[in-house]
Structure formats: structure tokens, C-alpha cells
Design an enzyme around this catalytic site. Structure first.
Site, short mmCIF file in Angstrom:
data_model
loop_
_atom_site.label_atom_id
_atom_site.label_comp_id
_atom_site.label_asym_id
_atom_site.label_seq_id
_atom_site.Cartn_x
_atom_site.Cartn_y
_atom_site.Cartn_z
N LYS A 1 14.79 22.49 -10.84
CA LYS A 1 14.22 21.18 -11.17
C LYS A 1 15.15 20.28 -11.97
O LYS A 1 15.87 20.73 -12.85
CB LYS A 1 12.92 21.35 -11.98
CG LYS A 1 11.75 21.88 -11.19
CD LYS A 1 11.29 20.98 -10.06
CE LYS A 1 10.56 19.75 -10.54
NZ LYS A 1 9.29 20.07 -11.19
N SER B 1 13.48 22.21 -15.95
CA SER B 1 12.22 22.90 -16.19
C SER B 1 12.53 24.24 -16.84
O SER B 1 13.56 24.85 -16.58
CB SER B 1 11.50 23.11 -14.87
OG SER B 1 10.61 24.20 -14.95
N HIS C 1 0.83 -1.22 0.00
CA HIS C 1 0.00 0.00 0.00
C HIS C 1 0.86 1.27 0.00
O HIS C 1 0.44 2.31 0.45
CB HIS C 1 -0.95 0.02 1.20
CG HIS C 1 -1.68 -1.26 1.40
ND1 HIS C 1 -2.88 -1.56 0.81
CD2 HIS C 1 -1.34 -2.39 2.11
CE1 HIS C 1 -3.27 -2.78 1.17
NE2 HIS C 1 -2.34 -3.31 1.94
#
Ligand code: ARG
Length: 471
Positions: free
Chosen positions: A294, A288, A167
Site C-alpha cells: 500500500k 500500511s 455523475h
């Protein structure tokens, strides 16, 4: 248009014989032509034509002089195509008619005899099988290369502890090598599927002609041998019409892309600051245009995204096939682009990922270990410890659940709780408990076939290497 006009051979090749009273509409020509994409089958088409011509000559339907002329003509055409000098034209619909028309232009009457006892229907079925067979061999080699890279990385990290997740919550400690070997297991099944599907791909349709076979005393086994097929397509109607072999190839490719997409998703997660388990080399990332800080994991994201193309190709092939009555229908011309798209997606994906795994990824073992130390990953080990001390598993589960709750409120890990605190949850706990609460003790204890213990990981790597037939 009279049948004895000198270029009547070329008119027939154009698919516009004396049968037709007007030229095809321009848009219809564009709509029906496949040469822009099926010219990728040229190699296979020439190989098929050579085998067919040699067989015709062997059974006495084609003279040895004609055969020699055809061989010379096809060799010249192959050269023109290789040098990009071949003038592909939509006027001649597809790869087969383009090559035949050029052959007739080059060598005359012998060229007009090549199509004896053959149809484009069995011709194209043969070509696409040859193409898919070669693609399978490429894919299998690339899967093996990616697996070798994974095995090397897994070996280097056979003892590196990381959190195992269910999970996406920390579940139990595992080794990074074990985690990587899960992908090796998936890829080994993918490779098996391709090998398995190859056996059904590798059957010769040629000789089925348009649908019913031919009245010429053809020798199909001879053609099959020359082209490296393992046997014949047994029924001529089935041979020219079914593309189940391409669908199987697409299904194997879709499953492979699905596995690679799962791996890619983990790379995206692991390289995010929240995890920080890996750093991807700059050559696999971009920046980016607005956010200077980024560094984006473009390659794994595109692997994930491109899996959708291949799933779509599989569905396209199934849909093309499902409504077709026997035997050949022009629908089947639509089989090529999905097949090519699969090859153009899967091969580079495998190559780039192998490169990334082999040297484009840096592992932060300390971050992995630290993450495994949070989230009470050894709680199950404590429960198992209590079972070994005579507590029933369900009671042990409850005692540990309460211990975890207590540890959580004191913001401590289980291993940080003093013995008397632990003993409040079960008097059977002794000071030997700290041995099972450590991460290394936990992974080392899962020492059975398929378990995460470093010893098992190393033996799984050895077995995989032996199966791969390398190092
Ligand atoms: N270009 C066609 C295809 O890809 C070749 C077979 C055409 N046969 C025919 N009867 N029109 O399927």
C-alpha cells in the site's frame, strides 16, 4: 482586604479586587482562564497597549515620563515572551491581565496607569481583529502561491486530454489544464472573499471601553492610524460585542477548505489504480502497517478530513454569538480557539498542497487519454455534427444514442465504426465525421471563452497570471 495595601494594584489585575470576599474556586479558575490559548494574542495586545498609551500621553492624560516607562516595560515583556521566559499564569486569567500584571511588577505606578480609559472588552476586540487581519494576509499570500503552482501545471497540460465527468461517469473530453483552471477559478473567488472581509475586520474597537465609551477626551483616530486600521467601529456597544468579522473570516476559510477538499478528493481518485491519472510523490504518502503493497494518499485524505474542523469552527462561532444580548459577554472568550484552529488548519493545508502541485505530482497523460477514449465521450460531438448537417438536435440525440448502443454491443468506440455502419443511424453522416470523433478535435472545437480548447486554457492562464500580478 483594604484598598491601601501595597499590592492592591496586582489584586485588581487578578480580577480579585476588594470587591471579593473569598478566592476563586480552583476549578472555576481553570474554567474561566483563557491564557493557555489567548497568549497567542500577546503581540497584538502589546501593540494595542503601546498605541493606547501614546494616545493617552498625546491628550495629556499620561505624562511623557510614564509613557517612556510603559514603552520600556512593554518592550521588556515582548523580549521575555520571545525568549519564552515570560511566566504565564492562570492566576491572571488571560493574556491581557498577565501582561498588565507583569508590567506593574516591572515598572510600578506607571504600569497601573496604562488601563486608564480602556477595558479588556475593547482591548480583546482590538487584539482579535489585529490577529485576524494578519491571518488574512498570510492566507491570501498562500492562496496566491497555490494558484501559481496550479497555473504552471495547467500550462504544462493545456493540451492534455482527459475525460470530463458528470455523475462521475465519463461525459466529454476536456483538457487537464482546463480541469485545473476550474480550481484556480474557485481559489480566486476564495481570495476575493478574504480581501473583502478584511475591510470589515480592519476597524478599531479601542475607545469603546467596557461598552459605553469613556469620559476621557480620547483620540481614537490616532490609535487607529498607529495600528493600521482603516477606520473606527462606529458604535461602542457593537464594537465590544460583535464577532461577525471573525465569523466572516471563518466562512471564507470554510469555503476555501471545501474547495480544497474537492480537489483532494480528486487526487485520491486519480491516484487510485482504477484511474491511475496521477502518482503522488512519496513524501505525501504513507504505507500500511499490514499491507506491504500500500501507498496511501494521506495528505489529500487529511485535507478532505480537516475541512470538517473548519466547518465546525464556523458553526461554533455562529453559535457563540447568536444568543448574546448587548453588549460584551464572557461567551466571546470562546471565539479564540475556533479562530486559531482555522488558521492552524488552513495555512498548512495551503502550503502542503502548493508543494504537492508544484513538484509532488506526476501526471500520466497516456492513462488520461485512454480513459477519455472509453465511454463514448465524443457522442455529443457526433450529435452536434448532425445538427450542422441540418438534423434537429433531438433527432440527432436519438440517432447517436442508437449508434452508441450498437457500438457498445460490438465493443467498439464510435470512431472505430466503419462509415457504412455509422450511416445506418443517419444518412447525413459523411467521411468527414471522423474529424469530430477524435478527442483532440472535440476539445479544440470548444474554442470560446470558458471552453476547454487548449487555446482558451492558455488565455485563461494568462488572465489569471495578470490578475495575480506575477509572471
Ligand atoms: N479574556 C476575555 C475575552 O477573551 C477578555 C475580556 C474580559 N472582559 C470581561 N469583562 N471579563 O473575552
Amino acid at each position: 482586604m483594604s484598598a491601601d495595601r501595597s499590592d492592591s494594584g496586582n489584586d485588581a489585575v487578578r480580577g480579585r479586587s476588594g470587591r471579593f470576599s473569598e478566592p476563586v474556586a480552583e476549578l472555576v479558575k481553570q474554567y474561566t482562564a483563557s491564557v493557555d490559548f489567548d497568549k497567542r494574542l500577546a503581540d497584538a495586545d502589546i501593540a494595542g497597549s503601546l498605541a493606547h498609551a501614546r494616545m493617552l500621553s498625546a491628550i495629556g492624560v499620561l505624562s511623557t515620563e510614564d509613557l517612556a516607562t510603559i514603552e520600556r516595560g512593554l518592550a521588556a515583556i515582548r523580549g521575555e515572551i520571545e525568549r519564552s521566559e515570560f511566566a504565564w499564569s492562570r492566576d491572571f486569567e488571560d493574556v491581557h491581565l498577565n501582561i498588565e500584571k507583569r508590567l506593574i511588577a516591572l515598572i510600578g505606578d506607571a504600569g497601573k496607569r496604562l488601563h486608564t480609559g480602556r477595558s479588556r472588552n475593547d482591548q480583546v476586540a482590538t487584539d482579535i481583529r489585529l490577529y485576524v487581519r494578519a491571518a488574512i494576509d498570510d492566507v491570501a499570500a498562500r492562496i496566491a502561491a497555490l494558484r501559481r503552482a496550479l497555473l504552471d501545471l495547467a500550462e504544462a497540460h493545456a493540451g492534455t486530454v482527459m475525460p470530463g465527468f458528470t455523475h462521475l461517469q465519463v461525459a466529454q473530453p476536456v483538457t487537464f489544464g482546463h480541469h485545473l483552471m476550474a480550481y484556480d477559478a474557485m481559489l480566486s473567488r476564495d481570495a476575493e472573499r478574504f480581501v473583502d472581509c478584511r475591510a470589515r475586520v480592519n476597524r478599531l474597537p479601542l475607545g469603546s471601553a467596557a461598552l459605553a465609551g469613556t469620559g476621557f477626551p480620547i483620540d481614537r483616530d490616532r490609535v487607529a492610524r498607529e495600528l493600521g486600521f482603516d477606520g473606527l467601529c462606529e458604535n461602542s456597544l457593537d464594537a465590544v460585542s460583535d464577532r461577525d468579522f471573525a465569523i466572516e473570516f471563518a466562512a471564507a476559510a470554510a469555503l476555501t477548505m471545501m474547495h480544497l477538499s474537492r480537489f483532494a478528493e480528486e487526487l485520491v481518485l486519480w491516484s487510485s489504480p482504477g484511474f491511475g491519472f496521477v502518482r503522488l510523490a512519496d513524501r505525501f504518502c504513507t504505507g500500511s502497517s499490514i499491507m506491504p503493497q500500500k501507498k496511501n494518499p494521506d495528505v489529500p485524505e487529511l485535507v478532505r478530513g480537516k475541512s470538517g474542523r473548519v466547518f465546525g469552527d464556523l458553526v461554533a462561532l455562529l453559535t457563540i454569538m447568536k444568543g448574546q444580548p448587548l453588549a460584551y459577554n464572557k461567551d466571546n472568550q470562546e471565539d479564540k480557539e475556533p479562530v486559531f484552529d482555522i488558521v492552524d488548519t488552513l495555512l498548512p493545508t495551503l502550503i502542503i498542497l502548493a508543494d504537492l502541485v508544484a513538484g509532488g505530482i506526476e501526471i500520466d497523460a497516456a492513462r488520461m487519454r485512454a480513459a477519455a477514449g472509453t465511454g463514448y465521450a465524443t457522442a455529443t460531438d457526433l450529435a452536434d455534427y448532425l445538427v450542422r448537417k441540418g438534423v434537429a438536435f433531438r433527432d440527432a440525440h436519438e440517432a447517436v444514442a442508437q449508434a452508441v448502443r450498437h457500438a457498445e454491443t460490438s465493443q467498439l468506440d464510435l470512431a472505430q465504426l466503419p462509415l457504412d455502419a455509422l450511416q445506418r443511424f443517419s444518412p447525413r453522416i459523411g467521411d468527414d465525421v471522423y474529424g469530430v470523433l477524435t478527442l483532440d478535435g472535440s476539445v479544440a472545437s470548444r474554442n470560446h471563452a470558458g471552453g476547454t480548447a487548449p487555446e482558451q486554457v492558455r488565455s485563461a492562464i494568462r488572465a489569471a497570471r495578470a490578475a495575480l500580478g506575477g509572471r
